[in-house]
Design a protein around this motif. Structure first.
Motif, PDB file in Angstrom:
ATOM      1  N   ILE A  51      38.847  47.791  37.892  1.00 42.05           N
ATOM      2  CA  ILE A  51      39.158  46.362  37.761  1.00 42.05           C
ATOM      3  C   ILE A  51      40.430  46.186  36.933  1.00 42.05           C
ATOM      4  O   ILE A  51      41.330  45.410  37.296  1.00 42.05           O
ATOM      5  N   ARG A  52      40.514  46.917  35.816  1.00 43.81           N
ATOM      6  CA  ARG A  52      41.711  46.820  34.976  1.00 43.81           C
ATOM      7  C   ARG A  52      42.957  47.258  35.758  1.00 43.81           C
ATOM      8  O   ARG A  52      44.006  46.619  35.686  1.00 43.81           O
ATOM      9  N   LEU A  53      42.819  48.373  36.478  1.00 47.15           N
ATOM     10  CA  LEU A  53      43.958  48.897  37.225  1.00 47.15           C
ATOM     11  C   LEU A  53      44.409  47.916  38.298  1.00 47.15           C
ATOM     12  O   LEU A  53      45.614  47.694  38.478  1.00 47.15           O
ATOM     13  N   ALA A  54      43.464  47.322  39.003  1.00 45.04           N
ATOM     14  CA  ALA A  54      43.825  46.353  40.037  1.00 45.04           C
ATOM     15  C   ALA A  54      44.583  45.174  39.437  1.00 45.04           C
ATOM     16  O   ALA A  54      45.583  44.705  39.988  1.00 45.04           O
ATOM     17  N   GLN A  61      44.866  49.085  30.380  1.00 47.45           N
ATOM     18  CA  GLN A  61      44.367  49.891  29.256  1.00 47.45           C
ATOM     19  C   GLN A  61      43.091  50.602  29.698  1.00 47.45           C
ATOM     20  O   GLN A  61      41.984  50.266  29.286  1.00 47.45           O
ATOM     21  N   CYS A  62      43.252  51.612  30.550  1.00 48.64           N
ATOM     22  CA  CYS A  62      42.119  52.337  31.113  1.00 48.64           C
ATOM     23  C   CYS A  62      41.598  53.379  30.125  1.00 48.64           C
ATOM     24  O   CYS A  62      42.356  53.940  29.339  1.00 48.64           O
ATOM     25  N   THR A 148      49.177  34.342  33.364  1.00 53.43           N
ATOM     26  CA  THR A 148      48.748  32.943  33.299  1.00 53.43           C
ATOM     27  C   THR A 148      47.253  32.801  33.546  1.00 53.43           C
ATOM     28  O   THR A 148      46.647  31.793  33.156  1.00 53.43           O
ATOM     29  N   LEU A 149      46.648  33.805  34.194  1.00 56.98           N
ATOM     30  CA  LEU A 149      45.213  33.743  34.494  1.00 56.98           C
ATOM     31  C   LEU A 149      44.394  34.495  33.448  1.00 56.98           C
ATOM     32  O   LEU A 149      43.472  33.942  32.845  1.00 56.98           O
ATOM     33  N   LEU A 150      44.704  35.763  33.252  1.00 54.40           N
ATOM     34  CA  LEU A 150      43.993  36.607  32.289  1.00 54.40           C
ATOM     35  C   LEU A 150      45.008  37.519  31.615  1.00 54.40           C
ATOM     36  O   LEU A 150      45.282  38.628  32.070  1.00 54.40           O
ATOM     37  N   PRO A 151      45.639  37.057  30.523  1.00 55.47           N
ATOM     38  CA  PRO A 151      46.656  37.861  29.844  1.00 55.47           C
ATOM     39  C   PRO A 151      46.093  39.215  29.427  1.00 55.47           C
ATOM     40  O   PRO A 151      44.948  39.312  28.978  1.00 55.47           O
ATOM     41  N   VAL A 152      46.904  40.242  29.565  1.00 58.89           N
ATOM     42  CA  VAL A 152      46.450  41.578  29.216  1.00 58.89           C
ATOM     43  C   VAL A 152      46.106  41.668  27.734  1.00 58.89           C
ATOM     44  O   VAL A 152      45.237  42.450  27.331  1.00 58.89           O
ATOM     45  N   GLY A 153      46.750  40.818  26.916  1.00 56.80           N
ATOM     46  CA  GLY A 153      46.481  40.857  25.478  1.00 56.80           C
ATOM     47  C   GLY A 153      45.071  40.455  25.114  1.00 56.80           C
ATOM     48  O   GLY A 153      44.545  40.866  24.086  1.00 56.80           O
ATOM     49  N   ILE A 154      44.440  39.623  25.943  1.00 53.31           N
ATOM     50  CA  ILE A 154      43.067  39.189  25.634  1.00 53.31           C
ATOM     51  C   ILE A 154      42.057  39.765  26.613  1.00 53.31           C
ATOM     52  O   ILE A 154      40.874  39.420  26.564  1.00 53.31           O
ATOM     53  N   SER A 155      42.508  40.625  27.510  1.00 59.18           N
ATOM     54  CA  SER A 155      41.592  41.154  28.526  1.00 59.18           C
ATOM     55  C   SER A 155      40.453  41.948  27.907  1.00 59.18           C
ATOM     56  O   SER A 155      39.343  41.974  28.443  1.00 59.18           O
ATOM     57  N   ASN A 156      40.714  42.617  26.771  1.00 58.42           N
ATOM     58  CA  ASN A 156      39.655  43.403  26.139  1.00 58.42           C
ATOM     59  C   ASN A 156      38.547  42.548  25.548  1.00 58.42           C
ATOM     60  O   ASN A 156      37.506  43.069  25.153  1.00 58.42           O
ATOM     61  N   LEU A 157      38.784  41.237  25.439  1.00 56.81           N
ATOM     62  CA  LEU A 157      37.710  40.343  24.998  1.00 56.81           C
ATOM     63  C   LEU A 157      36.724  40.081  26.127  1.00 56.81           C
ATOM     64  O   LEU A 157      35.598  39.643  25.886  1.00 56.81           O
TER      65      LEU A 157
END
Length: 665
Positions: A51-54, A61-62, A148-157
């Motif tokens: 999912i992260r890679l896609a 951040q795999c 704009t949808l899911l910034p990588v900076g907050i994806s780990n949340l």
């Protein structure tokens, strides 16, 4: 955002093409949980990585990437049984509101062994043609669009695993990815970037208006500024290394202390105390034995012949009774003679006289039998002797026996204490071993002190460098105010200074306001997840380090070490949950190994309260020991599970297939 479908082709342990339905609905009704069950090493984390890679490609951040380059990571992700000409592919379909209507997107990333370079296509579903069509514009700007949808900076949340929760639970301050997410959510990252941009603009203006001499001086100051900044970075790196050494030294000290205690060091240190205790117990034992000797010299030994004394008492009482009967016989015989003489005088008829005489003779015979002894008396004990014998049997011997039993119990207890103390002394380390253990503890303490001093010296050095940096900044400011003469540039630089001051104040107030809201959300989440509702009243966040502090209902701080491992993990989950809620984004949540160290009550709270409420879509990746049958049945009872899959791993082929169901279906 809502994930609809994930397609894996020759990715990691997944051979061939495997399609996974992720729609969070069951029989047309919303059900948030999509449950994946699999054993360790069976491909659960690989799903999260897919999912992260896609979504993010090279920025993903795999978990298994580490320090690998993106191409090396892609090559590593190709299934070992994939033919050379066949591609590896990851596809993710999700829906998102775009232009006020719900739109479906398909992310397609694929690559081959012969050409380790991924190709990206973004497709949008068209209801008009009932098919997918490629959107070149979004494909070319996908990195900006996904931000704009899911910034990588907050994806780990939203896409996190149990190890991240474990790390967050154990650390005093949050890790960098959480701090970065906090700043991004609170708008602090934008403010910091704006401050840097303003400083760059001011520096450019100074260079533009300065003469050659002024420019050289200015560049020298700026070079000093860069040198100090670089040294600060180096010292911080050294500080991190020293912190690791300090942690290792503290761990070694703890192990040395535990070894010291375990192998008898502490007992040996208390040897004199144990010897004194042993002497005290020995003295008490001797005193008790003397008391028992005194008892043995009194009437206590007579308890051994109690039956004989009882028989003697019975014999004495019998002889006394016979003596009394003999005395009574003589008196009654005299009275009977007088009675018969009197009866003869009153001239009764012969029949009455005979009957009276027969009665008297019968009474005399019975009295004679009672007074006649079976054997001749041989004790001839007087009443005083009989009374002394009665007192001895009824009172004195019993009292002596009770006292003797107490003394015996006392001597047994003392001997038990003596045996225990002897074993403690025997377990104590020898003087040579004790000295060695003590030396190891002292050496470990010394290494901790050295490491702590080195770590503290880096703190002091960073403080000194920060002062030098502040001084250099002031020189830059004074230089600009002293030498720059062009009014326009003065106005720009002056405005920048005001803007920076305003920005600093804005950042401080924004931080307080946003953190206050975040504190409320984290507190609510933590209290909601806890089964100890009286443990925490408020969770506070430090404005500088973003570390958490807990306060009880009386306003007193609750040290973090008082929390159990499960409570720490719930606090970490509440932290992430609160951040996700503050973000205001309707995003899916994916959790890998969610119940690692939780006890039954905390598990129940997480299952009943967090999983069904964490988001409109919750993807759980679990082993059979985390979400067990009882948790699975509970989620089914709550109608929270939309779909469940079992990751069936063939260890011989090192391949995983996705099958419907769960461990107990």
């Amino acid at each position: 955002m809502q994930f609809l479908e994930l397609v894996l082709k020759n990715f990691g342990p997944y051979t061939g093409t495997q399609t996974i339905n992720l729609r969070p609905e069951k029989d047309g009704n919303p059900s948030p949980v999509i449950l994946f069950g699999g054993m360790n090493g069976g491909g659960k984390t690989t799903l999260l990585d897919a999912i992260r890679l896609a979504l993010y490609g090279g920025r993903a951040q795999c978990s298994t990437r580490g320090n690998l380059s993106y191409s090396d990571f892609l090559n590593q992700s190709i299934n070992r049984h994939t033919p050379a000409l066949e591609d590896t592919r990851v596809e993710l379909i999700f829906e998102q509101v775009q232009d006020d209507k719900l739109t479906q997107f398909k992310i397609v990333r694929y690559w081959k062994k012969l050409d380790i370079k991924d190709s990206l296509s973004i497709l949008i579903y068209s209801e008009v043609v009932n098919d997918w069509w490629s959107d070149k514009a979004i494909t070319n700007t996908w990195d900006e669009y996904i931000e704009t949808l899911l910034p990588v900076g907050i994806s780990n949340l939203f896409l996190f695993d149990g190890e991240q929760v474990k790390e967050l639970a154990e650390l005093e301050t949050p890790p960098e990815f959480v701090i970065g997410a906090i700043k991004s959510l609170l708008g602090l990252e934008l403010a910091e970037r704006l401050a840097v941009d303003l400083e760059i603009l001011a520096s450019r203006k100074r260079k533009e208006i300065a003469g050659k001499k002024d420019l050289a001086a200015l560049e020298k100051i700026e070079q000093t500024f860069k040198t100090i900044t670089a040294e600060i970075d180096l010292v911080k790196e050294k500080q991190a290394s020293l912190k690791n050494e300090l942690d290792k030294a503290e761990t070694n000290q703890k192990q040395a202390s535990e070894k010291f205690i375990y192998q008898g060091g502490k007992i040996a240190a208390d040897r004199s105390k144990l010897d004194q205790q042993l002497n005290d117990y020995t003295d008490r034992a001797e005193t008790t034995r003397q008391s028992m000797i005194e008892l043995a010299s009194n009437t206590l030994p007579l308890a051994l012949i109690s039956p004989l004394l009882t028989a003697a008492k019975t014999q004495a009482e019998t002889e006394a009774s016979q003596q009394q009967a003999q005395i009574a016989q003589n008196v009654i015989q005299q009275r009977s003679d007088r009675l018969l003489n009197y009866i003869a005088e009153i001239s009764l008829n012969p029949q009455q006289l005979d009957r009276i005489q027969d009665f008297i003779r019968q009474e005399n015979r019975e009295l004679e039998q009672q007074a006649a002894p079976d054997s001749p008396p041989w004790l001839n004990a007087d009443n005083n002797s009989i009374q002394q014998l009665e007192n001895l049997l009824s009172y004195q011997i019993q009292a002596q026996q009770t006292l003797a039993a107490e003394k015996i119990a006392e001597i047994k207890n003392i001997e038990t204490e003596i045996d225990f103390t002897d074993r403690q002394i025997a377990a104590a380390a020898s003087p040579e071993a004790y000295e060695k253990l003590e030396a190891e503890v002292r050496n470990a303490q010394k290494l901790v002190a050295i490491a702590a001093a080195a770590y503290e010296s880096t703190n002091n050095r960073i403080a000194e460098l920060n002062k030098e940096l502040e001084k250099t900044q002031k020189e830059l400011e004074s230089y600009s105010s002293e030498y720059i003469t062009i009014r326009n540039s003065q106005h720009v630089i002056g405005s920048i200074a005001k803007a920076q001051a305003t920005l600093k104040l804005f950042k401080e107030k924004l931080t307080l306001k946003k953190l206050n809201k975040l504190e409320i959300e984290i507190t609510d989440c933590f209290r909601y997840l806890l089964h100890k509702t009286d443990l925490v009243h408020r969770v506070a966040i430090d404005t500088d380090t973003f570390s958490l502090s807990i306060y009880d209902p009386e306003g007193k701080p609750v040290p973090k070490h008082r929390l159990s491992a499960g409570e720490k993990q719930l606090l970490a989950i509440a932290f992430l949950w609160g951040l996700a809620r503050v973000s205001g984004r309707q995003l899916p949540v994916a959790i890998d190994t969610p119940l690692g160290r939780l006890d039954s009550s905390h598990r129940n709270n997480l299952v009943e309260r967090y999983f069904p409420s964490a988001s409109h879509q919750v993807i759980l990746l679990s082993t059979d020991t985390e979400i067990r049958k009882v948790e699975y049945d509970k989620l089914q009872e709550l109608e929270a599970i939309a779909r469940s899959y079992l990751l069936n791993y063939d260890s011989a082929k090192r391949q995983t297939t996705v099958e419907p169901g769960y461990f107990w279906d």
